[in-house]
Scaffold this active site. Structure first.
Site, PDB file in Angstrom:
ATOM      1  CG  ASP A 128       1.025   1.496   5.920  1.00 55.78           C
ATOM      2  OD1 ASP A 128       0.205   1.527   6.848  1.00 55.78           O
ATOM      3  OD2 ASP A 128       1.539   2.525   5.429  1.00 55.78           O
TER       4      ASP A 128
ATOM      5  CB  SER B 131       7.194   3.105   3.254  1.00 56.93           C
ATOM      6  OG  SER B 131       5.987   2.986   2.555  1.00 56.93           O
TER       7      SER B 131
ATOM      8  CG  HIS C 239      -1.848  -1.172   1.278  1.00 57.96           C
ATOM      9  ND1 HIS C 239      -1.438  -2.436   1.632  1.00 57.96           N
ATOM     10  CD2 HIS C 239      -3.180  -1.267   1.019  1.00 57.96           C
ATOM     11  CE1 HIS C 239      -2.488  -3.262   1.610  1.00 57.96           C
ATOM     12  NE2 HIS C 239      -3.547  -2.583   1.238  1.00 57.96           N
TER      13      HIS C 239
ATOM     14  CG  ASP D  55      -5.756  -6.040  -3.615  1.00 62.87           C
ATOM     15  OD1 ASP D  55      -6.069  -5.246  -2.714  1.00 62.87           O
ATOM     16  OD2 ASP D  55      -5.565  -7.259  -3.437  1.00 62.87           O
TER      17      ASP D  55
END
Length: 281
Positions: A164, A100, A41, A143
């Protein structure tokens, strides 16, 4: 999905998540063999803090905003994190926050790979622009849970999957997370998996931890940072990370860092913990 991480970039949850992530990555790159990172994510990878959504909520003020002025006495894991935030703000003023994917890309070497998954079209396009020309990085508009099945096991034997999710479905999200973790650990049993989760009412997480502890990982470490005392379901009081197949000495790297963060970022009643849901064999 309506979640936009830009409203929350640099808050206390990001601080915890990225301190832990960098400690994991540093452990991985100590060995010469290549490693693989999957960010399920990923968001857009880079966030301005002095305008737009971040300025409207000002959540960064209670996170990186408190840490950034501190230049001495930081535990090594926090100092490592702050150094990369400094790199994103070379003039010494806090304008930008690297997400990230960008933090990971700065740690990874030429032989390593990073795969970033993001469903939101605008966020995925921002990621592609951010990493244009970086052959180590692949951006997938898909996804993230499905990507765990599709992209593991990687050709590299070592690496980490960062999970996350936005938790828009609250506790129901943990069902999807556990299913994805079970799939990932079955496909890549030596891979490290790092799960971020919010803490509102800590009591409701107890059955979640019991279920997570039954997953077939060799070890499971829990790292939590709670900055608001009490259990209120109406706000995020803190957050945590569960790390499956824990890199060597990760617990030792985090043990001094989290109490320090609780003191610097927390209100009355703030606390932290680093403990094992499953001890290494």
């Amino acid at each position: 999905m309506n979640y936009r991480h830009a409203f929350h970039a640099g808050n206390h949850a990001d601080v915890l998540k990225h301190v832990v992530l960098l400690a994991i990555l540093d452990a991985l790159v100590r060995k010469d063999t290549p490693c693989f990172v999957l960010d399920t994510h990923a968001g857009r990878g880079h966030y301005p803090l002095d305008r737009g959504e971040a300025l409207r909520t000002d959540e960064a003020a209670g996170g990186i905003g408190r840490l950034f002025p501190i230049t001495r006495g930081l535990p090594p894991a926090v100092a490592r994190y702050r150094a990369l935030i400094q790199k994103a703000n070379p003039d010494g003023r806090l304008h930008h926050y690297p997400g990230s994917p960008l933090l990971a890309a700065q740690v990874l070497r030429g032989q390593d790979r990073l795969a970033c998954c993001e469903l939101q079209v605008e966020e995925a396009e921002a990621l592609r622009s951010l990493f244009a020309g970086d052959r180590r990085v692949g951006v997938h508009a898909r996804d993230g849970y499905g990507a765990i099945k599709a992209l593991t096991p990687p050709q590299e034997k070592r690496g980490v999957v960062l999970i996350d999710p936005p938790y828009e479905n609250q506790l129901a999200e943990f069902d999807a997370v556990r299913k994805a973790l079970a799939e990932g650990l079955a496909r890549w049993p030596q891979g490290c998996f790092a799960l971020w989760y919010p803490i509102k009412d800590a009591r409701v997480l107890k059955p979640v931890f019991r279920r997570m502890a039954t997953l077939p990982a060799k070890s499971i470490l829990r790292a939590e940072l709670v900055v608001h005392g009490g259990d209120s379901p109406l706000r995020m009081n803190g957050s945590g990370m569960l790390v499956f197949n824990v890199p060597w000495q990760l617990d030792m790297a985090l043990a001094p860092a989290l109490p320090w963060l609780a003191r610097e970022l927390g209100e009355a009643g703030a606390h932290s913990r680093v403990d094992w849901l499953k001890q290494p064999e």
